[in-house]
Design an enzyme around this catalytic site. Structure first.
Site, short mmCIF file in Angstrom:
data_model
loop_
_atom_site.label_atom_id
_atom_site.label_comp_id
_atom_site.label_asym_id
_atom_site.label_seq_id
_atom_site.Cartn_x
_atom_site.Cartn_y
_atom_site.Cartn_z
N ARG A 181 0.83 -1.22 0.00
CA ARG A 181 0.00 0.00 0.00
C ARG A 181 0.86 1.26 0.00
O ARG A 181 0.46 2.29 -0.55
CB ARG A 181 -0.95 0.00 1.20
CG ARG A 181 -2.05 -1.01 1.01
CD ARG A 181 -3.05 -1.01 2.13
NE ARG A 181 -4.20 -1.80 1.74
CZ ARG A 181 -5.18 -2.14 2.57
NH1 ARG A 181 -5.14 -1.76 3.82
NH2 ARG A 181 -6.19 -2.86 2.14
N GLY A 240 -14.22 -2.86 0.22
CA GLY A 240 -15.54 -2.29 0.48
C GLY A 240 -15.93 -1.23 -0.53
O GLY A 240 -17.06 -1.17 -1.00
N GLY A 280 -10.37 -7.49 -2.20
CA GLY A 280 -10.67 -8.58 -1.26
C GLY A 280 -10.07 -9.92 -1.63
O GLY A 280 -8.95 -10.00 -2.13
N LYS A 288 -21.65 -14.87 1.13
CA LYS A 288 -23.04 -14.51 1.43
C LYS A 288 -23.73 -13.72 0.34
O LYS A 288 -23.17 -12.79 -0.22
CB LYS A 288 -23.07 -13.66 2.71
CG LYS A 288 -22.64 -14.42 3.95
CD LYS A 288 -22.65 -13.46 5.11
CE LYS A 288 -22.41 -14.17 6.42
NZ LYS A 288 -22.26 -13.20 7.51
#
Length: 397
Positions: free
Chosen positions: A40, A377, A354, A201
């Site tokens: 990062r 996100g 992710g 999910k």
């Protein structure tokens, strides 16, 4: 949402103090505090170098972890300042606070071509609350705001949205690339447009599925959420992951795909095991025919072929979420095949952060993907078609 935003190249920064929001939320060794991956920090270098080369005085800022408004020695950004100065080959001045005396004195003394780093923004509870007074104090040290932390643009925090009320706000190179590649994929994709969705999910991806059924030509659903779709259609799923409250939603999405003329592909066979374990023995069953004592942990060989065939000839492929429990080698086959299919497709390929990004990197396909999003996100909310507060606040071109 307008993705056509001004970047650092659209403004004059020479001799100006620039508040630069970076994503230095790096993983660290719990015992020693040593940075275990500087990816990062490296990702921020092009924007930092450009600003310094232009003669700007750079006041970098970031969060690290979740200190919840308390000063925690384990979450200081001091090790990041040290690593950043090694990578830049020049001193990075470190402020012992965020908007206190040390930060303000050092910011005032900072000259063109110099860089400093503020202490962890989240040592102040006001940061996440987007407190106007805190944002104003933060902005008071600079003349321009540059947003280059895509992983945080879906949050309206003081350093991502609040400061834009007091300073002209533009994007750095990282955020600009995300907006250009992902914005184009959603607004004007090269067709056929194929969306590959996985992960555990349905509830995490409700709005993503809904939005992509408006835009894509083919939507592929794998991973744990596929079992809810299977059950909704009367299938037997054994002890596989199930969100019982999402069965009606799954049927609605199947109907929506038909209505919109979108090809919706679901698994036709499943690799199962008796328990959730890396050592479990894999057995393959037809989808919807999983025995009562078995759970699905990956897509089966027929599904691998079906899904990979569907990516051939695509113009744009967006992938978010693994096809199975890829951290267990025996159940990583579907995810590996998908990463390989994207790498070899010749399409514009985008991986939405992710686990799927981790999978592509682990498997060595990362350099063959057009774009791997830096924000999990944020990229999800992007795919949902939501307005991202940290993007909406930037100046339009």
């Amino acid at each position: 949402m307008n993705y056509n935003k001004k970047t650092v190249k659209d403004i004059d920064v020479k001799g100006k103090k620039v508040l630069l929001r970076c994503d230095f939320n790096v993983p660290q060794d719990k015992e020693t505090g040593e940075i275990t991956s500087d990816k990062r920090i490296v990702a921020a270098l092009p924007t930092i170098r450009y600003l310094l080369d232009q003669g700007a005085a750079v006041i970098a800022c970031s969060h690290l972890g979740k200190p919840k408004g308390e000063w925690k020695k384990s979450l200081t950004l001091a090790p990041v300042a040290k690593r950043l100065s090694e990578l830049l080959g020049r001193e990075v001045i470190f402020a012992a606070d965020v908007i206190g005396e040390d930060a303000k004195a050092k910011a005032k003394a900072l000259g063109g071509g110099e860089i400093m780093l503020l202490e962890n923004l989240r040592f102040h509870i006001e940061e996440e609350k987007n407190d106007p007074a805190f944002a104003k104090e933060l902005a008071s040290m600079a003349e321009v705001y540059v947003s280059d932390a895509f992983g945080t643009v879906h949050r309206a925090h003081a350093s991502t949205e609040g400061v834009s009320h007091y300073l002209p706000a533009v994007s750095g190179f990282l955020v600009a690339k995300e907006l250009e590649v992902m914005g184009k994929a959603l607004d004007d994709p090269k067709r056929p447009f194929v969306a590959v969705l996985g992960g555990a999910k349905v509830s995490d991806k409700i709005n993503v599925i809904n939005n992509l059924l408006e835009k894509a030509d083919t939507v592929i659903i794998g991973g744990g959420m596929a079992y809810t779709f299977s059950k909704a259609q009367g299938g037997e799923i054994g002890t596989s992951l199930l969100e019982a409250d999402k069965l009606d939603y799954a049927l609605e999405m199947i109907e929506k795909a038909k209505k919109n003329g979108v090809k919706l592909l679901l698994p036709v066979d499943t690799v199962c095991a008796k328990e959730f374990s890396a050592d479990a023995e894999p057995v393959t069953f037809e989808a919807g025919h999983i025995p009562a004592d078995m759970m699905g942990l990956d897509i089966g060989p027929k599904t691998v072929k079906l899904f990979c065939d569907a990516t051939r000839g695509a113009g744009t492929i967006v992938w978010n979420g693994p096809m199975g429990v890829f951290e267990f080698p025996k159940f990583a086959v579907g995810t590996e095949a998908m990463a390989k299919a994207l790498a070899e497709s010749g399409a514009v390929t985008i991986i939405g952060g992710g686990d799927s990004a981790a999978a592509a990197e682990q498997l060595g396909f990362a350099d063959k993907i057009t774009h791997i999003s830096t924000g999990g996100g944020a990229s999800l909310e992007f795919l949902e078609g939501k307005e991202l507060p940290g993007v909406a606040c930037l100046l339009d071109k």
